[in-house]
Design a protein around this motif. Structure first.
Motif, short mmCIF file in Angstrom:
data_model
loop_
_atom_site.label_atom_id
_atom_site.label_comp_id
_atom_site.label_asym_id
_atom_site.label_seq_id
_atom_site.Cartn_x
_atom_site.Cartn_y
_atom_site.Cartn_z
N GLU A 1 19.81 -17.01 -31.19
CA GLU A 1 21.05 -16.83 -31.93
C GLU A 1 22.07 -15.96 -31.20
OE1 GLU A 1 20.92 -14.26 -35.44
OE2 GLU A 1 18.93 -13.57 -34.85
N HIS A 2 21.61 -15.01 -30.40
CA HIS A 2 22.54 -14.09 -29.72
C HIS A 2 22.87 -14.53 -28.30
CE1 HIS A 2 22.28 -11.46 -33.11
NE2 HIS A 2 20.98 -11.31 -32.97
N ILE A 3 22.38 -15.72 -27.93
CA ILE A 3 22.66 -16.21 -26.57
C ILE A 3 23.47 -17.50 -26.72
CG2 ILE A 3 21.69 -16.79 -24.33
CD1 ILE A 3 19.14 -15.32 -25.14
N ILE A 4 24.77 -17.33 -26.90
CA ILE A 4 25.67 -18.45 -27.15
C ILE A 4 26.97 -18.18 -26.40
CG2 ILE A 4 26.56 -17.43 -29.30
CD1 ILE A 4 26.50 -20.39 -30.42
N PHE A 5 27.57 -19.22 -25.85
CA PHE A 5 28.60 -19.02 -24.82
C PHE A 5 29.98 -19.56 -25.22
CE2 PHE A 5 24.56 -19.88 -22.31
CZ PHE A 5 24.20 -18.55 -22.31
N ASP A 6 30.94 -19.24 -24.33
CA ASP A 6 32.31 -19.77 -24.42
C ASP A 6 32.96 -19.43 -25.76
OD1 ASP A 6 31.96 -20.96 -21.84
OD2 ASP A 6 30.80 -22.55 -22.80
N PHE B 1 12.64 -11.15 -31.27
CA PHE B 1 13.03 -9.98 -30.48
C PHE B 1 12.66 -10.17 -29.02
CE2 PHE B 1 12.30 -7.99 -34.76
CZ PHE B 1 13.64 -7.74 -35.01
N GLY B 2 11.63 -10.97 -28.76
CA GLY B 2 11.24 -11.25 -27.38
C GLY B 2 12.36 -11.91 -26.61
N LYS B 3 12.99 -12.93 -27.22
CA LYS B 3 14.10 -13.62 -26.56
C LYS B 3 15.32 -12.72 -26.46
CE LYS B 3 11.84 -17.54 -26.39
NZ LYS B 3 11.22 -17.99 -25.14
N THR B 4 15.57 -11.94 -27.51
CA THR B 4 16.78 -11.13 -27.57
C THR B 4 16.73 -9.94 -26.63
OG1 THR B 4 17.13 -11.79 -29.87
CG2 THR B 4 18.27 -9.81 -29.14
N LEU C 1 24.83 -7.74 -29.38
CA LEU C 1 26.15 -8.37 -29.33
C LEU C 1 26.67 -8.55 -27.91
CD1 LEU C 1 27.95 -6.57 -32.32
CD2 LEU C 1 26.88 -8.84 -32.28
N SER C 2 26.10 -7.82 -26.96
CA SER C 2 26.52 -7.94 -25.56
C SER C 2 25.85 -9.10 -24.83
CB SER C 2 26.22 -6.64 -24.81
OG SER C 2 24.82 -6.39 -24.79
N LEU C 3 24.87 -9.75 -25.48
CA LEU C 3 24.09 -10.77 -24.80
C LEU C 3 24.88 -12.01 -24.39
CD1 LEU C 3 20.65 -10.69 -26.61
CD2 LEU C 3 21.19 -9.91 -24.31
N PRO C 4 25.83 -12.51 -25.20
CA PRO C 4 26.57 -13.70 -24.75
C PRO C 4 27.24 -13.49 -23.39
CG PRO C 4 26.94 -13.34 -27.08
CD PRO C 4 26.19 -12.14 -26.59
N ASP C 5 27.89 -12.35 -23.20
CA ASP C 5 28.54 -12.09 -21.93
C ASP C 5 27.52 -11.91 -20.82
OD1 ASP C 5 30.98 -11.37 -20.34
OD2 ASP C 5 29.96 -9.43 -20.20
N PHE C 6 26.43 -11.21 -21.12
CA PHE C 6 25.39 -10.96 -20.13
C PHE C 6 24.82 -12.26 -19.57
CE2 PHE C 6 20.79 -10.35 -19.31
CZ PHE C 6 20.84 -9.39 -18.32
N TYR C 7 24.47 -13.18 -20.47
CA TYR C 7 23.85 -14.43 -20.01
C TYR C 7 24.88 -15.46 -19.55
CZ TYR C 7 19.02 -13.30 -21.14
OH TYR C 7 17.76 -12.75 -21.14
N GLN C 8 26.10 -15.41 -20.07
CA GLN C 8 27.10 -16.36 -19.58
C GLN C 8 27.42 -16.10 -18.12
OE1 GLN C 8 30.32 -17.38 -22.18
NE2 GLN C 8 31.62 -18.08 -20.51
N LYS C 9 27.41 -14.86 -17.72
CA LYS C 9 27.64 -14.54 -16.30
C LYS C 9 26.55 -15.17 -15.44
CE LYS C 9 30.23 -10.26 -16.98
NZ LYS C 9 30.19 -8.77 -16.92
N LYS C 10 25.32 -15.16 -15.92
CA LYS C 10 24.23 -15.77 -15.16
C LYS C 10 24.38 -17.30 -15.13
CE LYS C 10 20.89 -12.05 -15.96
NZ LYS C 10 20.79 -11.66 -14.53
N ARG C 11 24.70 -17.88 -16.30
CA ARG C 11 24.93 -19.33 -16.34
C ARG C 11 26.04 -19.73 -15.39
NH1 ARG C 11 28.50 -22.18 -20.88
NH2 ARG C 11 29.99 -21.04 -19.55
N ASP C 12 27.16 -19.01 -15.46
CA ASP C 12 28.32 -19.36 -14.63
C ASP C 12 28.03 -19.19 -13.15
OD1 ASP C 12 29.61 -19.92 -16.98
OD2 ASP C 12 30.92 -18.17 -16.96
N LEU C 13 27.27 -18.15 -12.80
CA LEU C 13 26.90 -17.97 -11.39
C LEU C 13 26.05 -19.14 -10.93
CD1 LEU C 13 26.59 -16.34 -8.76
CD2 LEU C 13 24.63 -15.17 -9.84
N PHE C 14 25.05 -19.50 -11.71
CA PHE C 14 24.15 -20.60 -11.36
C PHE C 14 24.93 -21.89 -11.16
CE2 PHE C 14 20.60 -23.55 -12.95
CZ PHE C 14 19.95 -23.57 -11.73
N LEU C 15 25.82 -22.22 -12.10
CA LEU C 15 26.56 -23.48 -12.01
C LEU C 15 27.61 -23.46 -10.92
CD1 LEU C 15 26.92 -24.48 -15.77
CD2 LEU C 15 25.17 -25.14 -14.11
#
Length: 378
Positions: A199-204, A227-230, A281-295
């Motif tokens: 739920e906390h890992i959602i982008f754009d 909590f493991g995923k979060t 609440l900081s997770l979307p930005d944290f993981y979007q940076k990783k997604r964007d770097l990968f792509l």
């Protein structure tokens, strides 16, 4: 021996991780981070152990943790969960999902499952004599055809399982999707199991469309969280579920004889850690940076993709590279190119092969760069 699960073998996650280990490959198959959890969170667990929180926790979970879970959910989604009667702490979301199915699915009941589906749903249904009614989604968008879903609802339909953000595809259900589902289930007794572990890992800048936002869904829904995923602690196996009191009463009847309770010191630590909303609440930005770097590193490769909308998984199409089946290609990538992924056909109806693989980008920047360098050379 007469097996209750004759078709079930070792999960694809175990198979591919073992293959990655055997061939010293970068493991982007199994969905776990290769970076550490917050030192503060680990310190809170240590403090809890030192303070003596090492015996059984209350069966439904530590009251302080249930209170903060209810507060978080109600604040985010304008819901009204009662922490005393409508929140239960579980040993990971998978245990919650298993317990929900165990508590409600009887022999002959039908359960609608969207495929590709996380692989724990169907064996749990089969164990309790339920009938799986699959709804196949297809690459590249994996959108739901709600008319197709409506056509599969019968008098035997006990439950529908949704997963948003969705593993393994990285897609999300929209507000319109949830409104259509709410309309579809109106005036029925169908239970909704909403798996919302990402739920906390959602982008754009999208909003997570939790079942908790929709009154017509809340009244019939179990929502599972992780909590493991979060908090990057998948090995802790800490999760929770939410449901109206009448449903939760039945859940707890099974839960108390399944695990009874879960880790006391970790519950204590999480109750304190959740008091700072920025930790999730900081997770979307944290993981979007990783997604964007990968792509960004894959833009000149022969793989095709649409950016994942959520989760920490990215689907890559490989039809421009080979016409091999996805299982064969995933094995070859691991053995010859030293990078492991997950073939999606194993989660599909009749092993439908869309020529796509799932890659986990919950990795350090260095790992992402090394993985992308391999993929660009294929």
């Amino acid at each position: 021996m007469n097996s209750k699960l004759p078709q079930v073998s070792t999960t694809i996650f175990t198979v591919m991780s073992k293959l990655a280990s055997q061939h010293d490959a970068i493991n982007l198959s199994q969905g776990f981070p290769n970076f550490g959890a917050s030192p503060k969170l680990i310190d809170l667990v240590t403090q809890a152990m030192q303070k003596g929180y090492n015996q059984y926790a209350p069966m439904p979970g530590l009251p302080s943790l249930r209170e903060i879970i209810a507060h978080k959910t109600n604040s985010l989604y304008e819901s009204n969960y009662n922490p005393e009667t409508e929140v239960t702490v579980t040993s990971g979301a998978t245990q919650a999902i298993f317990t929900i199915i165990a508590a409600f699915v009887h022999p002959g009941d039908e359960v609608i499952v969207f495929k590709p589906a996380y692989d724990s749903y169907e064996p749990s249904i089969e164990l309790y004599g339920g009938t799986i009614v699959p709804v196949q989604l297809s690459a590249p968008d994996f959108n739901v055809d709600w008319q197709d879903v409506a056509s599969k609802i019968t008098s035997k339909t006990k439950m529908i399982i949704i997963n948003t953000p969705h593993n393994p595809t990285g897609s999300v259900l929209s507000k319109d999707d949830m409104l259509q589902l709410e309309k579809l289930l109106k005036n029925t007794d169908i239970i909704l199991l909403s798996d919302e572990v990402y739920e906390h890992i959602i982008f754009d800048e999208q909003q997570h469309q939790s079942a908790a936002r929709f009154p017509g869904l809340v009244e019939r829904s179990f929502i599972t969280g992780s909590f493991g995923k979060t908090f990057h602690t998948t090995g802790w196996k800490m999760g929770y579920c939410l449901a109206p009191e009448a449903l939760m009463v039945e859940f707890r009847k099974v839960h108390q004889y399944n695990v009874f309770c879960t880790s006391h010191p970790m519950q204590y630590a999480l109750a304190e850690y959740l008091k700072t909303p920025d930790h999730y609440l900081s997770l979307p930005d944290f993981y979007q940076k990783k997604r964007d770097l990968f792509l960004s590193l894959l833009k000149d490769s022969r793989f095709t993709f649409s950016p994942a909308s959520g989760t920490y998984f990215q689907i890559l199409g490989y039809s421009k590279i080979t016409d091999e089946g996805d299982m064969a290609f995933a094995e070859r990538l691991t053995k010859e190119h030293k990078i492991a992924s997950i073939p999606i056909s194993v989660f599909n109806l009749n092993q439908q092969d869309d020529k796509v693989l799932r890659f986990c980008f919950a990795k350090t920047e260095d790992t992402i760069k090394r993985a992308a360098d391999i993929l660009c050379g294929i």
